[in-house]
Design a protein around this motif. Structure first.
Motif, mmCIF file in Angstrom:
data_model
loop_
_atom_site.group_PDB
_atom_site.id
_atom_site.type_symbol
_atom_site.label_atom_id
_atom_site.label_comp_id
_atom_site.label_asym_id
_atom_site.label_seq_id
_atom_site.Cartn_x
_atom_site.Cartn_y
_atom_site.Cartn_z
ATOM 1 N N ARG A 175 0.809 -1.356 -0.113
ATOM 2 C CA ARG A 175 -0.047 -0.106 0.022
ATOM 3 C C ARG A 175 0.871 1.089 -0.023
ATOM 4 N N GLN A 176 1.955 1.410 0.751
ATOM 5 C CA GLN A 176 2.697 2.259 0.885
ATOM 6 C C GLN A 176 3.583 2.557 -0.597
ATOM 7 N N GLU A 177 4.049 1.590 -0.950
ATOM 8 C CA GLU A 177 4.679 1.623 -2.154
ATOM 9 C C GLU A 177 3.795 2.283 -3.253
ATOM 10 N N LEU A 178 2.520 1.617 -3.281
ATOM 11 C CA LEU A 178 1.692 2.428 -4.492
ATOM 12 C C LEU A 178 1.105 3.705 -4.152
ATOM 13 N N GLU A 179 0.988 4.086 -2.883
ATOM 14 C CA GLU A 179 0.714 5.417 -2.489
ATOM 15 C C GLU A 179 1.822 6.481 -2.980
ATOM 16 N N THR A 180 3.080 5.838 -2.721
ATOM 17 C CA THR A 180 4.433 6.689 -3.113
ATOM 18 C C THR A 180 4.304 6.892 -4.702
ATOM 19 N N MET A 181 4.174 5.638 -5.341
ATOM 20 C CA MET A 181 4.291 5.804 -6.902
ATOM 21 C C MET A 181 3.384 6.311 -7.507
ATOM 22 N N PHE A 182 1.916 6.358 -6.871
ATOM 23 C CA PHE A 182 0.950 7.000 -7.682
ATOM 24 C C PHE A 182 0.074 7.824 -6.721
ATOM 25 N N PRO A 183 0.448 8.920 -6.155
ATOM 26 C CA PRO A 183 -0.150 9.895 -5.095
ATOM 27 C C PRO A 183 -1.386 10.134 -5.505
ATOM 28 N N GLU A 184 -1.900 9.835 -6.822
ATOM 29 C CA GLU A 184 -3.304 10.351 -7.216
ATOM 30 C C GLU A 184 -4.220 9.198 -7.077
ATOM 31 N N LEU A 185 -3.685 7.975 -6.853
ATOM 32 C CA LEU A 185 -4.476 6.885 -6.702
ATOM 33 C C LEU A 185 -4.915 6.559 -5.415
#
Length: 167
Positions: free
Chosen positions: A143-153
């Motif tokens: 979750r943290q990885e995805l939020e970092t890579m895609f802040p708009e998601l």
């Protein structure tokens, strides 16, 4: 939906568990490949515990780190430990690798009665933290990885649900 269970095991699951346990100088137990970025991938990690502790203290530490209600231990609870191996998921097939890497305690899941007795006979204590208990840390990490890579998601996750209860 993106399924990557075994790929993630080889690339990041054991290193994530080793970081969660604060293992020092952790090395891959069984190298299986070289990743595109040049790092080696494989199964399991072995390294020094953050401090000397007994098997019982280590079991409590594992419960705290992985936020799980219980663990099963094989070995004398008063045995003093310095070096650990960790393999999230089902690790009984890699007992020899944990021993070869100098582990005094092996933290994994799905350890059976005879497997645990055999490991202790070979000089290896075991903390069975469960298959789910050693792997669900992936959820928060990803979750943290995805939020970092895609802040708009907007990233959602399933609630943590341990698949069994000890009564």
């Amino acid at each position: 939906y993106y399924a990557m269970h075994t790929n993630y095991d080889i690339v990041e699951m054991a290193p994530l568990a080793a970081r969660m346990l604060a293992l020092k100088d952790a090395q891959i137990m069984e190298k299986t490949c070289v990743l595109p970025d040049g790092r080696e991938g494989g199964f399991g990690m072995a390294g020094e515990l953050p401090k000397e502790m007994t098997l019982l203290q280590c079991a409590e530490y594992v419960k705290d780190v992985f936020q799980i209600p219980d663990v099963k231990i094989f070995g004398n609870p008063e045995t003093v430990l310095n070096r650990a191996a960790v393999l999230p998921g089902s690790g009984k097939s890699m007992t020899a690798d944990a021993l070869r890497n100098g582990a005094e305690v092996y933290i994994t899941g799905d350890f059976g009665h005879h497997d645990g007795i055999d490991a202790v006979d070979q000089g290896l204590n075991v903390i069975d933290a469960g298959h789910y208990g050693t792997e669900y840390g992936f959820i928060a990490y990803m979750r943290q990885e995805l939020e970092t890579m895609f802040p708009e998601l907007a990233v959602g996750t399933a609630r943590v649900h341990h698949p069994y209860r000890v009564v």
